[in-house]
Scaffold this motif. Sequence first.
Motif, short mmCIF file in Angstrom:
data_model
loop_
_atom_site.label_atom_id
_atom_site.label_comp_id
_atom_site.label_asym_id
_atom_site.label_seq_id
_atom_site.Cartn_x
_atom_site.Cartn_y
_atom_site.Cartn_z
N LYS A 83 3.89 -7.00 -6.07
CA LYS A 83 3.83 -8.21 -5.31
C LYS A 83 3.10 -8.27 -4.11
CE LYS A 83 7.00 -11.97 -3.85
NZ LYS A 83 8.23 -12.71 -3.78
N PRO A 84 3.17 -7.41 -3.27
CA PRO A 84 2.69 -7.31 -1.96
C PRO A 84 1.27 -6.89 -2.14
CG PRO A 84 4.05 -5.37 -1.77
CD PRO A 84 4.49 -6.52 -3.13
N ASN A 85 0.89 -5.93 -2.96
CA ASN A 85 -0.36 -5.54 -3.46
C ASN A 85 -0.98 -6.31 -4.31
OD1 ASN A 85 -2.92 -4.00 -3.64
ND2 ASN A 85 -1.81 -2.02 -3.38
N GLN A 86 -2.04 -7.20 -3.86
CA GLN A 86 -2.74 -8.04 -4.94
C GLN A 86 -3.83 -7.72 -5.51
OE1 GLN A 86 -3.31 -11.76 -2.17
NE2 GLN A 86 -1.12 -12.06 -1.94
N VAL A 87 -4.19 -6.62 -5.49
CA VAL A 87 -5.22 -6.15 -6.26
C VAL A 87 -4.99 -6.31 -7.84
CG1 VAL A 87 -6.42 -3.78 -6.94
CG2 VAL A 87 -5.93 -4.12 -4.69
N PHE A 96 -5.37 7.61 1.27
CA PHE A 96 -4.78 7.10 2.22
C PHE A 96 -4.98 5.56 2.61
CE2 PHE A 96 -5.29 11.56 3.14
CZ PHE A 96 -4.14 11.80 3.35
N GLY A 97 -4.18 4.70 1.77
CA GLY A 97 -4.48 3.14 1.99
C GLY A 97 -3.60 2.48 1.59
N THR A 157 2.79 -1.93 0.07
CA THR A 157 1.86 -2.54 1.28
C THR A 157 0.82 -3.43 0.73
OG1 THR A 157 0.16 -0.80 1.00
CG2 THR A 157 2.11 -0.38 2.56
N LYS A 158 0.26 -4.17 1.37
CA LYS A 158 -0.71 -5.23 1.40
C LYS A 158 -2.18 -4.37 0.86
CE LYS A 158 0.93 -9.06 3.91
NZ LYS A 158 0.28 -10.04 4.87
N PRO A 183 -11.57 3.30 -1.64
CA PRO A 183 -11.28 4.01 -3.07
C PRO A 183 -9.99 3.87 -3.32
CG PRO A 183 -11.50 5.30 -1.27
CD PRO A 183 -12.05 4.03 -0.71
N CYS A 184 -8.79 3.50 -2.42
CA CYS A 184 -7.51 3.31 -2.78
C CYS A 184 -7.37 1.95 -3.53
CB CYS A 184 -6.39 3.35 -1.48
SG CYS A 184 -7.24 2.30 -0.06
N CYS A 185 -7.91 1.17 -3.22
CA CYS A 185 -7.94 -0.33 -4.31
C CYS A 185 -8.52 -0.17 -5.23
CB CYS A 185 -8.92 -1.38 -3.28
SG CYS A 185 -8.13 -1.74 -1.62
#
Length: 575
Positions: free
Chosen positions: A500-504, A378-379, A384-385, A407-409
């Motif tokens: 694009k929004p999720n910069q990991v 859940f992240g 999402t960012k 952990p999601c990242c």
Amino acid sequence: MKVLRLRMAKLMLLGVLVVNLIFLYYTWNTLLWRRISRVLAGGDEMEAKAPKLTPKEKVRNANKHIRKSITIVFYGHYNFEQDLRASIDSILDVIPNMPILVLQEGGTEYAYPPVNYERNLTAGEEQTVTFLSLAFDVRRTRPELDPLAAIRTKYALLMPDSVRLNSKNLLQKILREINTIGVAGAQAQAQAKPKEQRLAVPPEETVRRMVLVPFAGNLKSYSSCARMRMDLPNWTLEIVATNDSRRCDLFLQKHAILLDVAALAAMPEPFSLPFPEMLYMQAKIANLSTTVFPHAFQEGRRIFSSFHTKQRRIDLRRRQFREMYKRLQIKRVVRRAYTVLGKPPARENNWQLHMGVLDAQFSSSNQSLPLVTDIDLFGCERTTKSCIGTVYNNRPFYSYLDKHTPPCCLDKLHTTFNHVLEEFENVGIRYWLDNNALKSAVETNAISPDAYDIDISFNVQDLERSNAMKKSQSKPYVDNEGFYWIKATDGHYFRVQFSKPNQVGVNLLPYEIKGAEVRASGFFGWKASTFAADFLHPMSTVLFLGKSVMCPNNVLEYLEAKHIKVQSQDMPMDD
């Protein structure tokens, strides 16, 4: 003769004196032991002389004791489908003037339509039912906003909606259970020796225990208890189904909870949705123990029987759990339940359909079935960012909170790394794992729990082999799987983000081989150090994230040349 008569009189006088002394001794001894026995018996004889109470007086005294000890609190109900009126009436019919507090959430999805309760008071009855809204109101004082201020008893019985109270016996039993110490729980008490004494809890002492009272309608084919382990530094909640009621951190089926109001007041927010799951999380952190009581309350009217109300409740519960995970900073839920492998969800209240909602059918009670482990994150998502946010001085915000990378990242970083690795190997780009990622691979074969990116260095002469890197030189490029390729603005290196929004993402660092040296091609900083070309001829491999990844030879010397210290000298590499 005269002398003989005198002797006989003296003997008779002496005999009478001896008899009197013996009589006095036995009389005194009897009275003394009676007094001692009376003291040891605690005044039982005086109680026997006291007038006996009539049945009505006994009932009145029992009701008075319950009213002074317990306040029944209704919370967690839904106004669009509820059985509050009948539930309250059933309690007041058994125990008149019982203090009852109905807590109401402030949102319209919970508080509308409003519940109106009126009771025809008989002789001697008072209005003891209080409705209190938990919504913020600037016109109310702080004590008026505090629901605990409305509870004036030592204990609170947190009652779910739809209950029928047939007698006061169960309330007397659970009150006796929580008021005594010395035996761990009702089950242990039943197994204890008959002569073993249980000590009463002093009134001023806070009882750090919750008595859980199930309902008669609970399904025995499903587990009622679960153990919880909260690993907050790793953003993780682990829930394991169990049939052992002595280790019940979370009761899954319908039940009431009796606990000390002082223990409630010590929690940061005891009345918060989802209820009672949020309460159990706080109780676990506060180290409150639990006791599952062997007797049960009776069910009231069946609620949420129609599809519309059932689905509406499921939607609200899903939102409540997501908000709870967000507030508790939980981003990974590990659940271990006994279930049939590969069995599709048979009911609407399955976990998968609920998106993380815990319910009564979490696990089968048949422990001969396989213990299946499922992990839900859940992240951050693709739309999402990232949960990492902006990083200053190589320290993300959560490192100041003594937490590791969410952990999601880490999961998105792992996915992005595999995607880049597949791209490079498909087109034949000469690459090697570098910097802190290489250090983690040497030490543990896995990514560091504090990692927020991965560095992959490559030969700049192979850049044209990758269509994605070629396109990203002029403008950002999104490939067919949604990964975002971009050229960094602070140097001529590349970065592949999960979206694009999720910069990991993964940093792609170009190097140029010039004679006996390898130099950074257009980027700067501590990562752009020059090293000997001998480290790349020949290349070696290291196990990382379950894959064999290319790396420099003599990797320990290589990392030392880049001023990166390795903790373990056991190098899991293949030449």
